[in-house]
Write an enzyme that holds these catalytic residues in place. Structure first.
Site, PDB file in Angstrom:
ATOM      1  N   ASP A 197       0.859  -1.177   0.000  1.00  0.00           N
ATOM      2  CA  ASP A 197       0.000   0.000   0.000  1.00  0.00           C
ATOM      3  C   ASP A 197       0.901   1.235   0.000  1.00  0.00           C
ATOM      4  OD1 ASP A 197      -1.665   2.226   0.980  1.00  0.00           O
ATOM      5  OD2 ASP A 197      -3.143   0.678   1.439  1.00  0.00           O
TER       6      ASP A 197
ATOM      7  N   LYS B 187     -10.998   5.329  -7.266  1.00  0.00           N
ATOM      8  CA  LYS B 187     -11.286   6.000  -8.532  1.00  0.00           C
ATOM      9  C   LYS B 187     -12.764   6.159  -8.900  1.00  0.00           C
ATOM     10  CE  LYS B 187     -10.928   1.690 -11.115  1.00  0.00           C
ATOM     11  NZ  LYS B 187     -10.386   1.022 -12.309  1.00  0.00           N
TER      12      LYS B 187
ATOM     13  N   SER C 208      -6.627  13.053 -14.336  1.00  0.00           N
ATOM     14  CA  SER C 208      -7.977  12.839 -14.852  1.00  0.00           C
ATOM     15  C   SER C 208      -8.559  14.135 -15.391  1.00  0.00           C
ATOM     16  CB  SER C 208      -8.868  12.316 -13.719  1.00  0.00           C
ATOM     17  OG  SER C 208     -10.224  12.365 -14.068  1.00  0.00           O
TER      18      SER C 208
ATOM     19  N   TYR D  88     -13.290  12.769  -5.796  1.00  0.00           N
ATOM     20  CA  TYR D  88     -12.294  12.080  -6.621  1.00  0.00           C
ATOM     21  C   TYR D  88     -11.526  13.082  -7.488  1.00  0.00           C
ATOM     22  CZ  TYR D  88     -10.404   9.644 -10.675  1.00  0.00           C
ATOM     23  OH  TYR D  88      -9.580   9.217 -11.685  1.00  0.00           O
TER      24      TYR D  88
ATOM     25  N   LYS E 276      -7.345  14.395  -7.472  1.00  0.00           N
ATOM     26  CA  LYS E 276      -6.431  14.461  -8.619  1.00  0.00           C
ATOM     27  C   LYS E 276      -5.875  15.876  -8.779  1.00  0.00           C
ATOM     28  CE  LYS E 276      -6.636  10.206 -10.139  1.00  0.00           C
ATOM     29  NZ  LYS E 276      -5.447   9.331 -10.145  1.00  0.00           N
TER      30      LYS E 276
ATOM     31  N   TYR F 287      -6.572  12.134 -18.533  1.00  0.00           N
ATOM     32  CA  TYR F 287      -7.329  11.390 -19.534  1.00  0.00           C
ATOM     33  C   TYR F 287      -8.790  11.292 -19.178  1.00  0.00           C
ATOM     34  CZ  TYR F 287      -5.320   7.569 -16.629  1.00  0.00           C
ATOM     35  OH  TYR F 287      -4.874   6.774 -15.618  1.00  0.00           O
TER      36      TYR F 287
ATOM     37  N   ASN G 126     -12.239   8.922 -20.489  1.00  0.00           N
ATOM     38  CA  ASN G 126     -12.934   7.718 -20.003  1.00  0.00           C
ATOM     39  C   ASN G 126     -12.366   6.455 -20.646  1.00  0.00           C
ATOM     40  OD1 ASN G 126     -14.880  10.121 -19.797  1.00  0.00           O
ATOM     41  ND2 ASN G 126     -15.851   8.595 -18.487  1.00  0.00           N
TER      42      ASN G 126
ATOM     43  N   ARG H   1     -26.991  11.328 -11.225  1.00  0.00           N
ATOM     44  CA  ARG H   1     -26.082  10.908 -10.163  1.00  0.00           C
ATOM     45  C   ARG H   1     -25.277  12.114  -9.687  1.00  0.00           C
ATOM     46  NH1 ARG H   1     -21.888   6.280 -11.716  1.00  0.00           N
ATOM     47  NH2 ARG H   1     -21.321   7.929 -13.209  1.00  0.00           N
TER      48      ARG H   1
END
Length: 396
Positions: free
Chosen positions: A108, A134, A174, A200, A204, A228, A230, A345
């Site tokens: 870890d 993620k 991301s 999330y 990043k 990046y 998806n 969502r």
């Protein structure tokens, strides 16, 4: 005697012409270069954190194919292994694909002592950092866990790297760092950290800022941030692919599990967005294209002229709605994908797609696979692995 000398002179002349003209021309046009020559591009040792995960395992394939030595670490949160003492199934299959060995440690990144031991046991040249929680939706529900793991773990990793004199890093960032897009397509100049819609994405963004500060404080640090969009699809062999534990958080594995009969129907979160069909639009990129993008970034960072940090978008530049992906998957698989529309969502946005022209210009990288190829490779993986890595690959 004269005839023999004449033949010798002619032979010598032909050899000189061949050696000094034909061979260099062959190298310039690359038809003389063998597969072995191409594989000699990489000659250093790369530590890959989260190396047994979805993006990590596909990137390890490309690294091994290009003659890099790979040390993968993973805490098995996002991957499958029979037990904690065994190499994850994804990496076993990576070894089948490439014919090369992967050095693996169950570590870890928050465990400073264990991490330091890995660095002291190997001469590591660079790090590709994937290890992170993620899931956008999950991050909204358990934000503290995401901050502790993604930011705290990254801080420990960077500290151990610095202490061991390893200051070259490719960071798996991301497009979520851009938050709600202020303009489309999104370029690298788009503001980051403003209006991030979920924890999330914030993790990043914060890690990016930490790395920028590191580069400012110490000129020896070299960092590439890969933002990046998806990732979807699977390796063409069907041996490795996306294998989420529990209910998938991402669209493509959910669709494929419906198609293979593991789930009854897909839940589409919202159909009232300001998009052509009301469903969310995203830039989907094939996982192999993405993995090659990491290799190109690594090559760029290892150039002597590269300094400080640089961010690159990796995407196709095309936006597809949820229903676009459903239709493409039905075409690729020949299966009907049942779905129902439910409420939006929390943490989602309407549209997000990339301008990846800087990566094309500076990394010589561009996404090659279209949405149909992404769906075909996903279906190939899902058919051969109906229960993911927990069952033997059928027909592999």
């Amino acid at each position: 005697m004269i005839t023999m000398l004449s033949l010798l002179y002619k032979s010598t002349y032909m050899f000189v012409v061949f050696y000094y003209a034909i061979v260099p021309l062959g190298y310039l046009t690359k038809w003389w270069i063998t597969d072995t020559d191409e594989k000699m591009k990489g000659n250093s040792t790369i530590l890959v954190t989260g190396g047994a995960g979805y993006v990590g395992s596909h990137t390890v394939v490309e690294l091994l194919k290009n003659n890099y030595t790979v040390i993968a670490i993973d805490n098995l949160v996002n991957c499958y292994a029979k037990n904690n003492n065994e190499k994850p199934e994804a990496l076993k299959r990576v070894e089948r694909i490439t014919g090369e060995k992967v050095i693996f440690y169950n570590v870890d990144i928050r465990d400073k002592e264990a991490l330091d031991k890995v660095f002291k046991s190997h001469k590591i040249d660079s790090v590709i950092h994937f290890a992170a929680l993620k899931a956008v939706g999950e991050s909204v529900k358990i934000p503290l866990t995401y901050y502790q793991n993604n930011i705290g773990g990254s801080g420990t990793l960077f500290e151990v790297m610095g202490n061991n004199g390893v200051k070259k890093l490719v960071f798996s960032s991301s497009a979520t760092v851009y938050g709600t897009p202020q303009f489309l397509p999104i370029t690298e100049d788009h503001p980051t950290g403003q209006g991030c819609t979920n924890p999330y994405g914030k993790t990043k963004y914060f890690v990016e800022e930490i790395l920028k500060d590191l580069c400012t404080s110490d000129s020896e640090w070299k960092v590439i941030l890969l933002r990046y969009f998806n990732p979807v699809g699977a390796h063409e062999s069907g041996l490795i692919g996306e294998d989420p534990s529990g209910i998938p958080n991402n669209l493509m594995p959910y669709i494929s599990q419906v198609a293979v009969g593991r789930r009854d129907k897909l839940q589409v979160f919202g159909n009232d967005y300001p998009t052509p069909d009301g469903t969310g639009v995203r830039d989907y990129i094939h996982i192999t294209d993405l993995a090659i993008g990491h290799l190109k970034a690594l090559e760029k960072m290892l150039q002597p002229t590269f300094t400080s940090w640089k961010a690159y978008n990796l995407g196709t530049g095309c936006g597809y709605s949820v229903l676009d992906v459903v239709k493409a998957f039905e075409k690729a698989s020949g299966k009907q994908v049942k779905y129902e529309i439910v409420g939006r969502r929390e943490g989602d946005i309407a549209e997000c797609y990339a301008d990846a022209s800087v990566a094309k210009r500076e990394l010589n990288w561009t996404a090659k696979k279209d949405i149909l190829s992404m769906c075909q490779d996903t279906w190939n993986w899902q058919q051969k692995n109906p229960k993911g890595f927990q069952s033997p690959c059928q027909g592999c």
